[in-house]
Design an enzyme around this catalytic site. Sequence first.
Site, mmCIF file in Angstrom:
data_model
loop_
_atom_site.group_PDB
_atom_site.id
_atom_site.type_symbol
_atom_site.label_atom_id
_atom_site.label_comp_id
_atom_site.label_asym_id
_atom_site.label_seq_id
_atom_site.Cartn_x
_atom_site.Cartn_y
_atom_site.Cartn_z
ATOM 1 C CB SER A 1 -0.784 0.190 11.030
ATOM 2 O OG SER A 1 -0.410 0.363 9.976
ATOM 3 C CG ASP A 2 0.470 5.628 13.788
ATOM 4 O OD1 ASP A 2 -0.730 6.521 14.351
ATOM 5 O OD2 ASP A 2 1.515 6.522 14.026
ATOM 6 C CE LYS A 3 -2.636 10.057 8.919
ATOM 7 N NZ LYS A 3 -1.252 10.584 8.464
#
Length: 1037
Positions: free
Chosen positions: A369-371
């Site tokens: 997951s991208d932050k």
Amino acid sequence: MVSHASSGRPSSRDTGMVYLGLGMQDAYSSEVQEVAAFYHVDLDRGLSDRDVQQARIKYGRNQMEAEQSTPLWKLILKQFDDLLVKILLGAAIVDFIIAISEGESIQSGLIEPMVILLILVANATVGVVTERNAEKAIEQLKSYEADDATVLRNGQLQLIPSADIVPGDIVELAVGNKVPADTRVSHIYTTSLKIDQSLLTGESQAVEKHTEVVHNEQAVYQDKLNMLFSGTLVVAGRARGIVVGTGSNTAIGKIRDAMGVEEDVVTPLKAKLDEFGALLSKVIAGICVLVWVVNINRFNDPALGGWFQGAIHYFKIAVALAVAAIPEGLPAVVTTCLALGTRKMARHNAIVRTLPSVETLGCTTVICSDKTGTLTTNQMSVIKVAAVQSSSSQLAEFDVTGTTFSPEGMVLGPGGVVLRQPADTPCLAHAAQCAALCNDSQVFVAQKTGTLQRIGESTEIALRVFAEKIGLPSSIRPDRPISRSQFGTNNFWQEDVERLALLEFSRDRKMMSVLVKGSDRQHNIWSKGAPEFVLRKCSHVLANNGEGAVPLTDNMRQAILSDMQAFGSRQALRCLALAFKSVPTTTTKLDYSDESGLTFIGLLGMHDPPRPECRSALSTCHNAGIKVIMVTGDNKGTAEAVARQVGALSPSTALAGSDDEDNLGISYTGREFEEMGALGQAAATRNLVVLSRVEPMHKLRLVELLKAQGHVVAMTGDGVNDAPALLRADIGIAMGSGTAVAKHAADMVLGDDNFATIVFAVAEGRVIFNNTKQFIRYMISSNIGEVVAIFLAALLGLPEVLTPVQLLWVNLVTDGLPATALGFNRADKDMMARGPRRVDDPIVNGWLFLRYLIIGMYVGIVTVYGFIWWYISFPEGGNMTWSQLTHFQACASQPGGAKDCEVFHSKHPTTISMSVLVVVEMFNALNNLSEDSSLLRIPPWDNKWLVGAIATSMALHFGILYTGASAMFGVTGLSFAEWTMVIKLSAPVILVDEIMKAWSRRRQRHPASSRGGPVSLMEIQVPLTSSSRDEAALKLK
């Protein structure tokens, strides 16, 4: 201060720079003069027309090469490149040839082949449309190419199409310009130059650029602070630079190339269906050959007209067997059920772009997951304020609620008391005024859409939102009502003053100041910046207890800096200091020397807040056996802090570099990860939770490693930088607010950007797969029954029990509707409490296949029995002996001759067989409400869709029996006695399956559970891709 390099025509000496035929590859680590010398460009005059022509020949145009789309005819042919499809095509052609050779009319002979072809054409159309849509991902990258650019050529600034730019051009850029090509900064004409490069790197903050050399041979995009990348946006400042990369030889071009080389990934369900198809085709071939060979001794039967005609007759039976064995409706049912699942998911903001990804979600074992914008809101928010309470150096802290750009929230004083009028607190009132005035952003509500519009850096927008939450002091009585939703506080302060001068933010000062004249004609300087730099400029502090400005003591300074450090270490907050001072009314200009003798107002702590739902979503993922890895372009400290806040890391977790060896390897930067080599990288992924400061290639490498270890990987993202990894992952998930490139590269788009939506989608994916297994088993058992019926009839020497067109109708229509309805079976209550299923888990295991083989044999036997019953036992039927029935070809030579032969042209027996087949399969559909639970526990009305589908299938069946369509299908209406026998033969299938369900429950002492995710890294061999540094195979022991 203006940052620049010396001008003039450089010498044409050998610069010794790296040249790869693509331009200068290390411009960021070279002096501006060295870059200019490489391209033979004069920094004051730019390239000449001749230089431009030569460069264009050498480097080409500043455009990404157009991908050759797959021709339509190739896409169409591709859809028919399937073994079962080829068998059906062959059956259709052979059936037509035989029909014509036997003297049937062309119209009559075309019925069955045309039905088969229409089915195949429908499936091919769906496939072609899906693949055409996939090609849009590449084309969307063109939206990030700038249209026009300002360049310096022949000593003059010119506006030219960006496609005409060549390496060596001097480009000039200002606020709002899109960078047209990768550029080495040579001159900065303002105090600062800031670039929004979030679409490339995922950084949530605008990046300040400079002209100095970057002495780092392994610098990633985020480290190349003297480079401007194609497609990024200038948000502050004006500058010039030397173009060093165009077209595909840019950062974004390399991303595009990575997207272009992606191969189609076969999803687990598709792989299983392919395996099933291959097995089924072999079984079909074997049965067809067996039926043909078994009946060779009957080829010479005189009633068939000779050996050749006999061979043709039994070949037709083999063709009917092929049609019966192939579940023609399976692709359509799978597609329909997945499509219905996507509609349900879309209602919950999970928009699926590719149908197979619905099923893939169900076996996801890792989510990368991208932050920014995924686990966080991507909306900076002020959440802490610290001010000096009194001259005794005591500090007071205030909390500010609200985590979006919406100006809704409360201010809590010390002890958590809600402040009803925050602006009556001196430090907060001054902080709000400073935040509103020392600010270049714009926030407003669009009149047409009513949506919040914002222009500028997210930090400055957060300050405007903060000012709105504080409001105006009660002592101020504005002329008109102040609307918080319309940013009335900001508007009031801006309208109340006139800005006279501005000192922009610069790297050396790390602060910004404005000089304003108020309506009371008072002149004030308002400043903001890095706390340590602002404090150096302060001589006084605004006391919050009403004392006013008091001298800044060393104790106060130390207390403020300690609070700043606590903000950063505890919550990874970005700290900003605010200050002001009054100046004489004669002051109309600002100089750096004016930034002295300031009065410190307070500290603001801000961050990009985590989404509130993320913690529970991550907890659900953990319970479901799904690992979550945060992958971000932001710095390591910020990423780790967010990971703790959402529960990915516990507050006590030791990170890389600590003395706790058991907890090492949880967090790495992209460079640290890259330097490990293939062996270290593969081992690191076992405990990896946070990967920060990453570039697109790091994401790709991570996906490769995880997939090599047997994981089913989902990758989330919202920027152009995420697109290659989204394509490489088993399922790419883009944010709804993300770029068009990410959305078109993804398999699924989250309409609400909510990480929790992923959890719902995963659960729905598991439900859909379980239900898919149910209707696949249902269709398999039905097809087994049809094969048994045809095979048994051929062995017994009976007349044609079912024709191919009747089998097609049963497979596609009457079977298809209940099979689709089985996709609406309810989910198990513990669906998300079990680990992901393994990719290699079979759809049908040995025991289940035996169960459905038994059911299939029962279906086939009673179908043939109904046929025989009409001829031998039914008083109104054929009234003949077994011998007469099995020697039907010789009816003309028997007593009665042609009259006796007429009975074999009756439509009643085949109609009974077809009706038995349909009704028994309706009862069998009820069996598939659950794999092991009895119908006494899960009644039919538990799935109302199934009840409706059965009723509709029966209505359609009655429709072809009692309307004009009966002639096409060779059937007729049945009497009450005939229907009674149909029900008697069909209903016992429920009893047969109930017995096997009971046996199944008995042999399973414990409830069936998933075997969990992939095997441990310690148990597998990890194949490495060509991108690995080590070329040898890796085995972790």
